[in-house]
Design a protein around this motif. Structure first.
Motif, short mmCIF file in Angstrom:
data_model
loop_
_atom_site.label_atom_id
_atom_site.label_comp_id
_atom_site.label_asym_id
_atom_site.label_seq_id
_atom_site.Cartn_x
_atom_site.Cartn_y
_atom_site.Cartn_z
N HIS A 134 0.65 -1.80 -0.10
CA HIS A 134 -0.15 -0.19 -0.49
C HIS A 134 1.16 1.26 -0.06
O HIS A 134 0.76 2.26 -0.89
N ARG A 135 1.94 1.16 0.24
CA ARG A 135 3.06 2.42 0.63
C ARG A 135 3.78 2.59 -0.73
O ARG A 135 3.47 3.89 -1.24
N ALA A 136 4.10 1.96 -1.37
CA ALA A 136 4.45 1.59 -2.22
C ALA A 136 3.45 2.09 -3.56
O ALA A 136 4.05 3.29 -4.52
N ALA A 137 2.64 1.69 -3.61
CA ALA A 137 1.25 2.54 -3.72
C ALA A 137 1.46 3.69 -4.39
O ALA A 137 0.79 4.76 -4.59
N GLN A 138 1.05 3.95 -2.95
CA GLN A 138 0.83 5.79 -2.45
C GLN A 138 2.28 6.48 -3.18
O GLN A 138 2.09 7.65 -3.31
N GLU B 243 -4.02 -3.20 -6.52
CA GLU B 243 -2.29 -2.11 -6.15
C GLU B 243 -1.19 -2.70 -6.97
O GLU B 243 -0.67 -1.86 -7.77
N ALA B 244 -1.05 -3.78 -6.77
CA ALA B 244 0.15 -4.96 -7.19
C ALA B 244 0.20 -4.36 -8.47
O ALA B 244 1.25 -4.26 -9.05
N GLN B 245 -1.09 -4.57 -9.13
CA GLN B 245 -1.50 -4.81 -10.66
C GLN B 245 -1.32 -3.35 -11.45
O GLN B 245 -0.23 -3.07 -11.85
N LYS B 246 -1.38 -2.52 -10.77
CA LYS B 246 -1.05 -1.58 -10.84
C LYS B 246 0.51 -0.26 -11.20
O LYS B 246 0.31 -0.08 -11.46
N LEU B 247 0.94 -0.92 -10.04
CA LEU B 247 1.95 -0.53 -9.64
C LEU B 247 2.78 -0.90 -10.43
O LEU B 247 3.39 0.04 -10.63
N ALA B 248 2.69 -1.96 -10.72
CA ALA B 248 3.45 -2.80 -11.67
C ALA B 248 3.56 -2.00 -13.48
O ALA B 248 3.99 -2.17 -13.86
N ALA B 249 2.14 -1.60 -13.09
CA ALA B 249 1.90 -0.66 -14.76
C ALA B 249 2.44 -0.17 -14.45
O ALA B 249 3.11 0.22 -16.03
N LYS B 250 2.10 0.59 -14.35
CA LYS B 250 3.20 1.93 -13.39
C LYS B 250 4.88 2.16 -14.16
O LYS B 250 5.30 3.50 -14.07
N LEU B 251 5.12 1.17 -13.57
CA LEU B 251 6.71 0.92 -13.43
C LEU B 251 7.03 0.28 -14.63
O LEU B 251 8.59 0.74 -15.09
N GLY B 252 7.02 0.19 -15.17
CA GLY B 252 6.30 -0.84 -16.88
C GLY B 252 7.35 -1.94 -16.76
O GLY B 252 8.22 -2.64 -17.16
N THR B 253 6.65 -2.94 -15.52
CA THR B 253 7.25 -4.17 -15.49
C THR B 253 6.36 -5.39 -15.01
O THR B 253 5.01 -5.00 -14.96
N ASP B 254 6.01 -6.25 -14.37
CA ASP B 254 5.30 -7.34 -13.70
C ASP B 254 5.58 -7.33 -12.15
O ASP B 254 6.92 -7.20 -12.41
N PRO C 224 12.82 -7.50 -10.31
CA PRO C 224 12.94 -6.23 -10.32
C PRO C 224 12.82 -5.63 -9.58
O PRO C 224 12.87 -4.84 -8.91
N ASP C 225 12.17 -4.84 -10.61
CA ASP C 225 11.82 -2.81 -10.66
C ASP C 225 10.40 -3.06 -9.22
O ASP C 225 10.56 -1.87 -8.62
N PHE C 226 10.07 -4.08 -9.94
CA PHE C 226 8.74 -4.13 -8.64
C PHE C 226 9.27 -3.87 -7.53
O PHE C 226 7.93 -3.68 -6.21
N TRP C 227 9.61 -4.67 -7.08
CA TRP C 227 9.99 -6.18 -5.90
C TRP C 227 11.63 -4.68 -5.25
O TRP C 227 11.52 -3.99 -4.44
N LYS C 228 11.69 -3.77 -5.97
CA LYS C 228 12.96 -2.38 -5.60
C LYS C 228 11.63 -1.80 -5.53
O LYS C 228 12.36 -1.34 -3.98
N ALA C 229 10.41 -0.99 -5.46
CA ALA C 229 10.02 -0.39 -5.82
C ALA C 229 9.03 -0.84 -4.03
O ALA C 229 9.33 0.15 -2.60
N LEU C 230 8.93 -2.10 -3.31
CA LEU C 230 7.89 -3.05 -2.65
C LEU C 230 9.51 -3.19 -1.08
O LEU C 230 9.15 -2.44 -0.26
N SER C 231 10.98 -3.15 -1.19
CA SER C 231 11.97 -2.51 -0.83
C SER C 231 12.92 -1.32 -0.72
O SER C 231 12.65 -0.85 0.53
N LYS C 232 12.21 0.17 -1.05
CA LYS C 232 11.79 1.02 -0.74
C LYS C 232 11.27 1.91 0.41
O LYS C 232 10.86 2.33 1.20
#
Length: 220
Positions: A93-97, A149-160, A164-172
């Protein structure tokens, strides 16, 4: 844990389970807390309540005692997995926000309607989510919101969600939330955005010495 296995938990809010709790005193800084996320406590009582929601739903769905015991055995790590999901939900939720992503009630309703059609009805969907993912019926809409939220986040990052880019956002997001788990439940790996078993020999020693487990009893 491998990223692809974590992905399954993100998109399903996790497959339930429940390993026996290790005996250990709660953090002196956060007594009674199973975890602290973003400065907010997830209490042991809240965790137990979530676990018991699943257990009650499982009991209702499987009235036969022998079959129910099989269900308990197959979901033996429910407590720890439930805590993992409660924390991961906040991380996601925080990553999506952070990316300005939101999900509307209508979107959740549309997703649920589509899944109910595929499953053969509302009751069938609830049963499937309970059996496959350990999600109590009352938590189904929350889970679907997080999936969106996960689907939208991945789409905005241009990944799935497996990349790694998706999980990098979660790590942040994990770093921002400064997650602190009670040692009896393990520790939070910021890089993997995942709960891991903590290597605390003293916890094992206390368990062996007392023969008891911490926290409120949970049927298992």
């Amino acid at each position: 844990m491998h990223r692809r296995r974590r992905t399954a938990l993100v998109l399903t809010a996790a497959i339930a389970a429940a390993a026996p709790l290790l005996t250990a005193c709660g953090s002196d800084a956060h007594p009674g807390a199973a975890a602290v996320v973003g400065g907010q406590r997830i209490t042991v009582a809240q965790l137990d309540s979530r676990v018991n929601e699943v257990r009650r739903a499982q009991r209702a769905a499987v009235p036969d005692e022998a079959q129910y015991q099989q269900v308990l055995a197959s979901t033996s790590s429910l407590t720890r997995d439930t805590l993992h999901n409660m924390v991961l939900d906040q991380v996601l939720h925080r990553a999506a926000q952070d990316e300005g992503i939101s999900v509307t009630r209508k979107e959740v309703e549309q997703m649920r309607a589509g899944l109910e059609q595929q499953a053969g009805g509302a009751a069938a969907l609830q049963t499937a989510w309970l059996q496959k993912y350990g999600i109590a019926p009352a938590r189904l809409d929350e889970n679907l919101q997080l999936q969106l939220e996960a689907q939208k986040l991945a789409a905005k990052l241009g990944t799935d969600t497996s990349q790694p880019d998706f999980w990098k956002a979660l790590s942040k997001a994990s770093r921002e939330l400064r997650i602190d788990l009670n040692p009896r439940y393990g520790a939070w790996d910021v890089q993997k955005s995942s709960r891991v078993d903590a290597k605390t020999p003293w916890v094992r020693e206390v368990t062996t010495a007392t023969g008891t487990s911490g926290g409120q009893p949970v049927t298992a």
